[in-house]
Design a protein around this motif. Structure first.
Motif, mmCIF file in Angstrom:
data_model
loop_
_atom_site.group_PDB
_atom_site.id
_atom_site.type_symbol
_atom_site.label_atom_id
_atom_site.label_comp_id
_atom_site.label_asym_id
_atom_site.label_seq_id
_atom_site.Cartn_x
_atom_site.Cartn_y
_atom_site.Cartn_z
ATOM 1 N N ASP A 128 0.433 -9.054 17.631
ATOM 2 C CA ASP A 128 0.885 -7.902 18.406
ATOM 3 C C ASP A 128 2.305 -7.504 17.985
ATOM 4 O O ASP A 128 3.254 -8.271 18.163
ATOM 5 C CB ASP A 128 0.839 -8.244 19.895
ATOM 6 C CG ASP A 128 1.187 -7.070 20.794
ATOM 7 O OD1 ASP A 128 1.640 -6.024 20.278
ATOM 8 O OD2 ASP A 128 1.002 -7.199 22.025
ATOM 9 N N ALA A 129 2.451 -6.302 17.442
ATOM 10 C CA ALA A 129 3.736 -5.839 16.922
ATOM 11 C C ALA A 129 4.797 -5.782 18.016
ATOM 12 O O ALA A 129 5.971 -6.085 17.764
ATOM 13 C CB ALA A 129 3.578 -4.467 16.265
ATOM 14 N N TYR A 130 4.418 -5.406 19.222
ATOM 15 C CA TYR A 130 5.400 -5.335 20.308
ATOM 16 C C TYR A 130 5.947 -6.719 20.627
ATOM 17 O O TYR A 130 7.154 -6.905 20.764
ATOM 18 C CB TYR A 130 4.778 -4.711 21.557
ATOM 19 C CG TYR A 130 5.732 -4.746 22.731
ATOM 20 C CD1 TYR A 130 6.826 -3.880 22.776
ATOM 21 C CD2 TYR A 130 5.567 -5.660 23.756
ATOM 22 C CE1 TYR A 130 7.728 -3.918 23.823
ATOM 23 C CE2 TYR A 130 6.466 -5.709 24.819
ATOM 24 C CZ TYR A 130 7.543 -4.838 24.840
ATOM 25 O OH TYR A 130 8.429 -4.894 25.879
ATOM 26 N N LYS A 131 5.068 -7.694 20.736
ATOM 27 C CA LYS A 131 5.525 -9.055 21.023
ATOM 28 C C LYS A 131 6.335 -9.626 19.869
ATOM 29 O O LYS A 131 7.311 -10.348 20.074
ATOM 30 C CB LYS A 131 4.330 -9.950 21.349
ATOM 31 C CG LYS A 131 3.681 -9.596 22.670
ATOM 32 C CD LYS A 131 2.484 -10.464 22.957
ATOM 33 C CE LYS A 131 1.830 -10.048 24.260
ATOM 34 N NZ LYS A 131 0.604 -10.807 24.519
ATOM 35 N N LEU A 137 12.991 -12.201 14.266
ATOM 36 C CA LEU A 137 12.427 -12.238 12.914
ATOM 37 C C LEU A 137 13.379 -11.641 11.880
ATOM 38 O O LEU A 137 13.198 -11.861 10.678
ATOM 39 C CB LEU A 137 11.086 -11.513 12.875
ATOM 40 C CG LEU A 137 9.994 -12.067 13.794
ATOM 41 C CD1 LEU A 137 8.717 -11.252 13.658
ATOM 42 C CD2 LEU A 137 9.731 -13.535 13.507
ATOM 43 N N HIS A 138 14.378 -10.895 12.322
ATOM 44 C CA HIS A 138 15.332 -10.284 11.393
ATOM 45 C C HIS A 138 16.204 -11.327 10.694
ATOM 46 O O HIS A 138 16.814 -11.038 9.677
ATOM 47 C CB HIS A 138 16.204 -9.271 12.135
ATOM 48 C CG HIS A 138 17.001 -9.884 13.256
ATOM 49 N ND1 HIS A 138 16.432 -10.155 14.479
ATOM 50 C CD2 HIS A 138 18.280 -10.305 13.324
ATOM 51 C CE1 HIS A 138 17.342 -10.722 15.262
ATOM 52 N NE2 HIS A 138 18.476 -10.820 14.588
ATOM 53 N N THR A 139 16.237 -12.544 11.212
ATOM 54 C CA THR A 139 17.059 -13.609 10.625
ATOM 55 C C THR A 139 16.336 -14.379 9.525
ATOM 56 O O THR A 139 16.921 -15.263 8.914
ATOM 57 C CB THR A 139 17.496 -14.613 11.707
ATOM 58 O OG1 THR A 139 16.328 -15.251 12.244
ATOM 59 C CG2 THR A 139 18.270 -13.931 12.820
ATOM 60 N N LEU A 140 15.078 -14.037 9.282
ATOM 61 C CA LEU A 140 14.267 -14.796 8.333
ATOM 62 C C LEU A 140 14.448 -14.300 6.907
ATOM 63 O O LEU A 140 14.769 -13.136 6.676
ATOM 64 C CB LEU A 140 12.791 -14.695 8.712
ATOM 65 C CG LEU A 140 12.411 -15.143 10.119
ATOM 66 C CD1 LEU A 140 10.924 -14.950 10.338
ATOM 67 C CD2 LEU A 140 12.804 -16.584 10.353
ATOM 68 N N VAL A 146 4.346 -16.662 9.725
ATOM 69 C CA VAL A 146 3.239 -16.837 10.670
ATOM 70 C C VAL A 146 3.870 -17.161 12.016
ATOM 71 O O VAL A 146 4.699 -18.066 12.121
ATOM 72 C CB VAL A 146 2.289 -17.967 10.222
ATOM 73 C CG1 VAL A 146 1.252 -18.257 11.283
ATOM 74 C CG2 VAL A 146 1.620 -17.597 8.910
ATOM 75 N N VAL A 147 3.493 -16.394 13.033
ATOM 76 C CA VAL A 147 4.057 -16.588 14.366
ATOM 77 C C VAL A 147 2.969 -17.135 15.267
ATOM 78 O O VAL A 147 1.898 -16.540 15.404
ATOM 79 C CB VAL A 147 4.614 -15.266 14.939
ATOM 80 C CG1 VAL A 147 5.158 -15.478 16.344
ATOM 81 C CG2 VAL A 147 5.699 -14.709 14.021
ATOM 82 N N LEU A 148 3.254 -18.283 15.874
ATOM 83 C CA LEU A 148 2.322 -18.907 16.810
ATOM 84 C C LEU A 148 2.832 -18.705 18.223
ATOM 85 O O LEU A 148 4.034 -18.775 18.473
ATOM 86 C CB LEU A 148 2.206 -20.410 16.533
ATOM 87 C CG LEU A 148 1.854 -20.837 15.115
ATOM 88 C CD1 LEU A 148 1.799 -22.363 15.027
ATOM 89 C CD2 LEU A 148 0.541 -20.232 14.676
#
Length: 181
Positions: A128-131, A137-140, A146-148
């Motif tokens: 889900d893009a909103y979540k 994630l901008h710090t990656l 992959v987001v769990l």
């Protein structure tokens, strides 16, 4: 609601809710370190776990996908086993219901042995893009992490265990009727 108002309502996830497995290579055992960090994050039960290393992220996503497939197969095959006798003539229904019941039991057993006690089974891959926008994630350094997300799977496990148990009872009863009479 206007886009500006929606973005002002966006709440960031706190650092205690999110753990990031960073892709930092420092030595030959970097992959082992990534796996260890992921294992620690799963055991700590973070709400969100972001996996930056591609290989371990893909492996984890596949593991979760296979577990989900086993769960869904258990439920669908068990449901087919239980409802086929209602839809087809009794003389022919066992040709579908018995194999479906066996498939449901096999998938439930495999899930129970391999996935049930794995801490990874408490997580789902978040798309889900909103979540995802609420996460840091901008710090990656990776563009495809992959987001769990941790989910309560108690009802899901109860559902598939109940359906598999009902399919087992039906199959035992049907086999007894077919061969004992």
């Amino acid at each position: 609601m206007p886009a500006a108002a929606a973005s002002s309502l966006r709440v960031s996830v706190s650092a205690t809710d999110c753990y990031i497995v960073h892709e930092i290579y420092n030595g030959e055992s970097a992959q082992d370190q990534f796996e260890y960090e992921l294992e620690q994050a799963l055991e700590a039960q973070y709400k969100y776990i972001v996996i930056e290393p591609t290989r371990i992220g893909d492996e984890t996503a596949r593991w979760i996908t296979v577990g989900n497939c086993l769960h869904k197969t258990t439920v669908l095959a068990g449901t087919a086993c239980l409802f086929t006798p209602l839809a087809l003539p009794l003389d022919y229904s066992h040709y579908i219901s018995l194999p479906a019941g066996v498939l449901s039991l096999a998938c439930c057993t495999l899930y129970g042995i391999s996935w049930q006690f794995d801490p990874c089974c408490k997580y789902q891959v978040e798309y889900d893009a909103y979540k995802l926008s609420r996460l840091p994630l901008h710090t990656l350094t990776s563009s495809t992490p992959v987001v769990l997300v941790r989910k309560d799977d108690l009802h899901r496990k109860r559902l598939h265990n109940t359906i598999a148990l009902a399919a087992l009872v039906y199959c035992v009863k049907k086999i007894y009727e077919l061969y004992a009479v």
